[in-house]
Design a protein around this motif. Structure first.
Motif, PDB file in Angstrom:
ATOM      1  N   GLU A   1       0.840  -1.222   0.000  1.00 19.77           N
ATOM      2  CA  GLU A   1       0.000   0.000   0.000  1.00 19.77           C
ATOM      3  C   GLU A   1       0.862   1.254   0.000  1.00 19.77           C
ATOM      4  N   GLU A   2       1.968   1.188   0.776  1.00 20.60           N
ATOM      5  CA  GLU A   2       2.867   2.339   0.863  1.00 20.60           C
ATOM      6  C   GLU A   2       3.438   2.679  -0.513  1.00 20.60           C
ATOM      7  N   HIS A   3       3.894   1.649  -1.247  1.00 19.38           N
ATOM      8  CA  HIS A   3       4.496   1.905  -2.555  1.00 19.38           C
ATOM      9  C   HIS A   3       3.455   2.309  -3.592  1.00 19.38           C
ATOM     10  N   ILE A   4       2.237   1.769  -3.440  1.00 21.67           N
ATOM     11  CA  ILE A   4       1.164   2.198  -4.348  1.00 21.67           C
ATOM     12  C   ILE A   4       0.872   3.681  -4.158  1.00 21.67           C
ATOM     13  N   ARG A   5       0.758   4.090  -2.891  1.00 22.10           N
ATOM     14  CA  ARG A   5       0.503   5.510  -2.608  1.00 22.10           C
ATOM     15  C   ARG A   5       1.661   6.376  -3.092  1.00 22.10           C
ATOM     16  N   GLU A   6       2.894   5.886  -2.914  1.00 20.20           N
ATOM     17  CA  GLU A   6       4.059   6.658  -3.350  1.00 20.20           C
ATOM     18  C   GLU A   6       4.038   6.836  -4.871  1.00 20.20           C
ATOM     19  N   ALA A   7       3.684   5.771  -5.619  1.00 21.42           N
ATOM     20  CA  ALA A   7       3.593   5.873  -7.077  1.00 21.42           C
ATOM     21  C   ALA A   7       2.495   6.852  -7.496  1.00 21.42           C
ATOM     22  N   ALA A   8       1.353   6.783  -6.789  1.00 17.47           N
ATOM     23  CA  ALA A   8       0.252   7.711  -7.098  1.00 17.47           C
ATOM     24  C   ALA A   8       0.677   9.148  -6.854  1.00 17.47           C
ATOM     25  N   ASN A   9       1.423   9.386  -5.745  1.00  9.13           N
ATOM     26  CA  ASN A   9       1.903  10.745  -5.456  1.00  9.13           C
ATOM     27  C   ASN A   9       2.865  11.231  -6.525  1.00  9.13           C
ATOM     28  N   ARG A  10       3.722  10.299  -7.015  1.00  8.37           N
ATOM     29  CA  ARG A  10       4.655  10.702  -8.070  1.00  8.37           C
ATOM     30  C   ARG A  10       3.901  11.077  -9.347  1.00  8.37           C
ATOM     31  N   ARG A  11       2.847  10.314  -9.667  1.00  7.91           N
ATOM     32  CA  ARG A  11       2.049  10.647 -10.849  1.00  7.91           C
ATOM     33  C   ARG A  11       1.381  12.009 -10.692  1.00  7.91           C
ATOM     34  N   ARG A  12       0.784  12.245  -9.513  1.00  5.03           N
ATOM     35  CA  ARG A  12       0.142  13.542  -9.281  1.00  5.03           C
ATOM     36  C   ARG A  12       1.142  14.683  -9.369  1.00  5.03           C
ATOM     37  N   LEU A  13       2.343  14.456  -8.834  1.00  2.95           N
ATOM     38  CA  LEU A  13       3.374  15.489  -8.882  1.00  2.95           C
ATOM     39  C   LEU A  13       3.779  15.767 -10.325  1.00  2.95           C
ATOM     40  N   ALA A  14       3.929  14.678 -11.125  1.00  2.00           N
ATOM     41  CA  ALA A  14       4.293  14.870 -12.535  1.00  2.00           C
ATOM     42  C   ALA A  14       3.196  15.616 -13.287  1.00  2.00           C
ATOM     43  N   GLU A  15       1.927  15.248 -12.996  1.00  2.00           N
ATOM     44  CA  GLU A  15       0.808  15.944 -13.646  1.00  2.00           C
ATOM     45  C   GLU A  15       0.762  17.408 -13.242  1.00  2.00           C
ATOM     46  N   THR A  16       1.039  17.684 -11.966  1.00  2.00           N
ATOM     47  CA  THR A  16       1.045  19.070 -11.482  1.00  2.00           C
ATOM     48  C   THR A  16       2.148  19.869 -12.165  1.00  2.00           C
ATOM     49  N   GLU A  17       3.340  19.279 -12.249  1.00  2.00           N
ATOM     50  CA  GLU A  17       4.454  19.981 -12.898  1.00  2.00           C
ATOM     51  C   GLU A  17       4.155  20.224 -14.378  1.00  2.00           C
ATOM     52  N   GLN A  18       3.523  19.234 -15.036  1.00  2.00           N
ATOM     53  CA  GLN A  18       3.173  19.408 -16.446  1.00  2.00           C
ATOM     54  C   GLN A  18       2.144  20.526 -16.612  1.00  2.00           C
ATOM     55  N   THR A  19       1.144  20.537 -15.722  1.00  2.00           N
ATOM     56  CA  THR A  19       0.126  21.598 -15.782  1.00  2.00           C
ATOM     57  C   THR A  19       0.746  22.968 -15.541  1.00  2.00           C
ATOM     58  N   GLN A  20       1.655  23.048 -14.561  1.00  2.00           N
ATOM     59  CA  GLN A  20       2.314  24.318 -14.277  1.00  2.00           C
ATOM     60  C   GLN A  20       3.152  24.779 -15.464  1.00  2.00           C
ATOM     61  N   ALA A  21       3.851  23.819 -16.103  1.00  2.00           N
ATOM     62  CA  ALA A  21       4.672  24.174 -17.266  1.00  2.00           C
ATOM     63  C   ALA A  21       3.798  24.675 -18.410  1.00  2.00           C
ATOM     64  N   GLN A  22       2.653  24.019 -18.619  1.00  2.00           N
ATOM     65  CA  GLN A  22       1.732  24.446 -19.677  1.00  2.00           C
ATOM     66  C   GLN A  22       1.155  25.822 -19.367  1.00  2.00           C
ATOM     67  N   THR A  23       0.774  26.023 -18.097  1.00  2.00           N
ATOM     68  CA  THR A  23       0.237  27.329 -17.695  1.00  2.00           C
ATOM     69  C   THR A  23       1.273  28.420 -17.875  1.00  2.00           C
ATOM     70  N   LEU A  24       2.530  28.109 -17.501  1.00  2.00           N
ATOM     71  CA  LEU A  24       3.594  29.102 -17.649  1.00  2.00           C
ATOM     72  C   LEU A  24       3.835  29.425 -19.124  1.00  2.00           C
ATOM     73  N   THR A  25       3.774  28.391 -19.979  1.00  5.83           N
ATOM     74  CA  THR A  25       3.954  28.632 -21.417  1.00  5.83           C
ATOM     75  C   THR A  25       2.839  29.502 -21.972  1.00  5.83           C
ATOM     76  N   GLU A  26       1.598  29.194 -21.585  1.00  6.82           N
ATOM     77  CA  GLU A  26       0.463  29.993 -22.049  1.00  6.82           C
ATOM     78  C   GLU A  26       0.561  31.427 -21.534  1.00  6.82           C
ATOM     79  N   ARG A  27       0.997  31.570 -20.285  1.00  4.46           N
ATOM     80  CA  ARG A  27       1.147  32.916 -19.727  1.00  4.46           C
ATOM     81  C   ARG A  27       2.202  33.704 -20.485  1.00  4.46           C
ATOM     82  N   ASN A  28       3.351  33.052 -20.763  1.00  2.93           N
ATOM     83  CA  ASN A  28       4.416  33.741 -21.501  1.00  2.93           C
ATOM     84  C   ASN A  28       3.955  34.121 -22.901  1.00  2.93           C
TER      85      ASN A  28
END
Length: 489
Positions: free
Chosen positions: A182-209
């Motif tokens: 369960e611990e590793h499943i949650r850790e993998a899910a957190n990594r996916r959410r973090l990657a999605e967040t970073e991708q969204t932030q990068a896209q938002t920053l590109t659109e803003r620029n």
């Protein structure tokens, strides 16, 4: 200090509105920032001084703080340092003037999360930037909480493994296996959410620029057009202090103050009275009225249009005006008016029928003598060349029309003809008509100006004199003597 409530947009996302503190000593800029954030669904509190800002921040929780460069009791940088030290996890967004590169660098060194340039349309970008950094801060908090949870779980796991290894009983790894999985499943899910967040932030920053780049290009094009266009564009605040002045028309003004900001219109025009132009027109605009007027200034004439300058909510913040230099047009119109007046006076000073024929439209102007010579009342005179042609004697019509057409086509300038013209009573007047053909700059004929003299009486007199001469020749003494000799023979 003011508090706003979110607009109808808030709540449509299903999450509570963001709380934002706006700290700005400029009331106009503060109003614009509050209006933009409120429309996006934020709860906004405002402060005009550093002391007010600190009191509000200590007593309330804010998701973000927007800080202007000038406050009433301190600089924006000083208040930024103070708030960033006390609330390190809260996004601090610093608003810098258009030429404030150094201020932006100083703000980032003093703890600002980001900055925004105060362009005329910065309020369109402000809500997106605030929301972006609030969500980014929330993601950082969630990531920190996740890491803390993972660290705690790891510690507990290590402790459990240590106890298990120290136990004299047989290994009980099956008891630990579900927790580890369960611990590793949650850790993998957190990594996916973090990657999605970073991708969204990068896209938002590109659109803003991209949006900022397009906005900058649009502003540069507008500024370039205004700098070259022969117009004057300006704005004022409620005290009629000039807040902007641009346009190529300012280059023609003989004053070093023509491009200054901060002066009042009283100082610009050296006028002490509200009742004089252009002060009176600006007062009407401040009252909500659109004003169109004409103003003489420094020997030139301007067509001026002034409107109220309104906030997005409709509140009047000042005035905005545009002026066009119409001096040359006014001089041309005056010259044309004087020329036409001289032409009319010349027509009155002669007994001839003076006429002006437009070859492009067939329009015909004749002076008042046309009624005196031919007996037509003004309402029966059609202002066309066709009307004149219709009244030519049938035996003269083809000859006269052909002669003037041939002269026009050949590029000639002077035309003369004698013909008969039908009066209102049906009789014919004999005219000697002289015309001069006018050409445009390309040599194309455009008008014919001339005058027709009534020589009817003169031709009758000449005819009578000719007849008398013939009779006299027939009845002279020499003729009588010859007749007598012939009779005697």
């Amino acid at each position: 200090m003011a508090q706003t409530t979110p607009s109808a947009v808030a709540g449509t996302t299903g999450e509570p509105p963001f709380a934002v503190l706006v700290v700005d000593g400029n009331e106009e800029h503060q109003i614009l920032s509050v209006a933009a954030l409120t429309r996006s669904g934020c709860l906004v509190r405002t402060a005009a001084s550093g002391k007010q800002a600190l009191q509000l921040a200590m007593g309330n929780r804010f998701d973000a703080v927007v800080i202007g460069s000038k406050l009433r009791d301190a600089t924006g940088i000083e208040v930024l340092r103070l708030l960033a030290d006390r609330f390190p996890t809260t996004p601090m967004i610093f608003v810098v003037p258009p030429d404030g590169e150094e201020a932006a660098l100083q703000a980032m060194r003093s703890g600002a999360t980001s900055y925004i340039v105060k362009t005329p349309r910065y309020t369109e970008l402000l809500p997106a930037i605030v929301e972006e950094h609030i969500r980014e801060a929330a993601n950082r908090r969630r990531l920190a909480e996740t890491e803390q949870t993972q660290a705690q779980a790891l510690t507990e796991r290590n402790t459990a493994e240590q106890r298990l290894s120290q136990s004299q009983n047989r290994p009980r790894y099956t008891e630990l296996l579900p927790a580890i999985v369960e611990e590793h499943i949650r850790e993998a899910a957190n990594r996916r959410r973090l990657a999605e967040t970073e991708q969204t932030q990068a896209q938002t920053l590109t659109e803003r620029n991209t949006a900022e780049q397009r906005l900058s290009q649009s502003q540069n094009r507008l500024r370039m057009i205004l700098q070259q266009a022969p117009v004057l564009v300006w704005s004022t605040d409620k005290e009629l202090r000039v807040t902007s002045a641009m346009g190529g028309g300012f280059r023609t003004l003989d004053t070093v103050r023509s491009g200054e900001r901060g002066l009042t219109l009283f100082e610009y025009f050296n006028i002490p009275d509200d009742d004089l132009e252009p002060i009176a027109s600006h007062r009407r605009a401040l009252a909500g009225e659109g004003v169109a007027t004409q103003i003489d200034w420094q020997g030139r004439t301007y067509d001026v249009h002034i409107e109220p300058l309104r906030s997005p909510e409709g509140a009047i913040l000042g005035t905005i005006g545009v002026a066009f230099d119409v001096s040359e047009r006014m001089r041309t119109e005056e010259t044309l008016r004087r020329s036409e007046e001289r032409f009319r006076l010349l027509g009155r000073a002669t007994n001839d029928v003076v006429w002006d024929w437009d070859l492009q439209t067939d329009g015909l102007w004749v002076n008042e003598n046309v009624s005196k010579v031919f007996g037509f009342p003004p309402e029966e005179i059609e202002p066309t060349g066709a009307w004149w042609t219709e009244h030519l004697h049938p035996e003269d019509q083809e000859r006269v029309v052909t002669s003037i057409d041939q002269l026009v086509r050949s590029g000639g300038s002077v035309w003369t003809s004698e013909y008969r013209f039908r009066r209102r009573d049906g009789t014919y007047a004999t005219l000697v008509d002289r015309g001069y053909i006018l050409h445009d700059s390309t040599g194309h004929p455009v008008r014919v100006i001339g005058s027709a003299m009534d020589v009817s009486q003169k031709r009758k007199t000449e005819a009578i004199q000719s007849a008398v001469s013939r009779i006299r020749r027939r009845t002279s003494p020499s003729c009588t003597a010859r007749s007598t000799r012939w009779s005697a023979a």
